[in-house]
Enzyme design. Structure first.
Site: not given
Length: 319
Positions: A132-133
């Site tokens: 996600c990051y």
């Protein structure tokens, strides 16, 4: 066309719930199997509206998975657990598509690294879903790739759903109340992931905040030559002109505005007086574009479908 069968392995967590909803509502996929040890025997429809009334969670060993020769297996397991399932699927259904949401294959050259906005759209069978990051950082940095000079520093803040469902201080609302919790400030897997796939060093400092979903990264880019804000904005808009799930805006984006949305927003462009330091902000829903909707994008592309099939821009959420 007949619907494509999909098995979801690791259906218990926040991402698993989002994936099941997306697959059940998809016009071309059919959720035929959902694996969760904790919910084994329970009807999936109790958690996911529209699921087949006869579909129940199961807890199969790897060699007990259903054989989906013309279908797909989506692995939403913790890091380090995908291997036995991948090996079994390769034996029982060697032509099936496998999408892994863990970090286990993000550094394996035999697997396609599936960040659709930055990769080609050719169908693949083995697909590693980006973190996600890592997705947010790459979307923020990639348009300036050939102008970078020195490492990029990224300050990240995520809602506590990113810490999963296993109890820990990082998903404990009491521990997070009125708090911002830093963790793994060097050597984070997403730091290594972005550095590898962008081919440029990134220094990442993640934090957890009291909100449930959505993340923001503020990226500090050093440039080899001076730039202007007009040039930067034009560069980002051109880069993402054919990427409908990436919005480019001038003002700093707010993470609360991305909750429940399938895409990402990049903006907040700021330049130092000498034009050599650029700050860019990217936001996305860590459970959706950071995981589930990106997996569905990759499923769509693997089967030659429209990459946006079954994906609404935003949805109403209760979390």
């Amino acid at each position: 066309m007949s619907r494509i069968p999909v098995s979801l392995i690791g259906a218990r967590g926040h991402v698993g719930a989002e994936l099941m909803r997306l697959i059940v509502d998809h016009p071309c996929f059919d959720l035929v199997h959902a694996a969760s040890r904790e919910r084994a025997g329970q009807p999936v429809a109790e958690q996911v509206a529209g699921a087949s009334p006869g579909l129940r969670y199961s807890a199969p060993l790897p060699d007990e998975l259903p054989v989906l020769t013309d279908g797909a297996y989506v692995l939403a397991l913790p890091n380090g657990m995908a291997g036995p399932y991948v090996e079994a699927i390769q034996r029982i259904a060697p032509t099936a598509v496998i999408i892994d949401l863990s970090a286990d294959y993000r550094f394996d050259p035999a697997w396609h690294y599936g960040l659709p906005e930055l990769a080609d759209s050719a169908p693949r069978r083995l697909i590693s879903n980006p973190g996600c990051y890592a997705t947010a950082m790459q979307l923020a940095i990639a348009p300036m790739g050939n102008m970078l000079d020195g490492p990029v520093q990224c300050f990240g803040v995520s809602g506590y759903s990113g810490a999963g469902t296993t109890p820990s201080p990082r998903n404990d609302p009491d521990a997070l109340r009125d708090n911002l919790m830093p963790y793994t400030l060097t050597g984070h897997v997403h730091e290594r992931e972005v550095s590898r796939h962008l081919g440029h060093p990134v220094e990442f400092m993640p934090h957890v905040a009291p909100h449930f979903r959505g993340l923001t990264v503020t990226c500090n880019l050093h440039l080899a030559a001076p730039a202007t804000l007009d040039d930067v904005r034009s560069r980002y808009r051109a880069f993402y002109a054919d990427a409908p799930l990436v919005d480019v805006i001038d003002e700093p984006p707010h993470v609360r505005d991305i909750a429940g949305c399938a895409g990402a927003t990049v903006g907040g462009f700021a330049l130092s007086d000498d034009g050599r330091r650029l700050v860019v902000v990217a936001i996305l829903d860590n459970l959706l574009k950071g995981a589930a909707t990106q997996a569905v994008q990759n499923l769509n592309l693997a089967f030659g479908l429209d990459g946006l099939a079954g994906l609404d821009a935003c949805k109403e959420i209760s979390a």
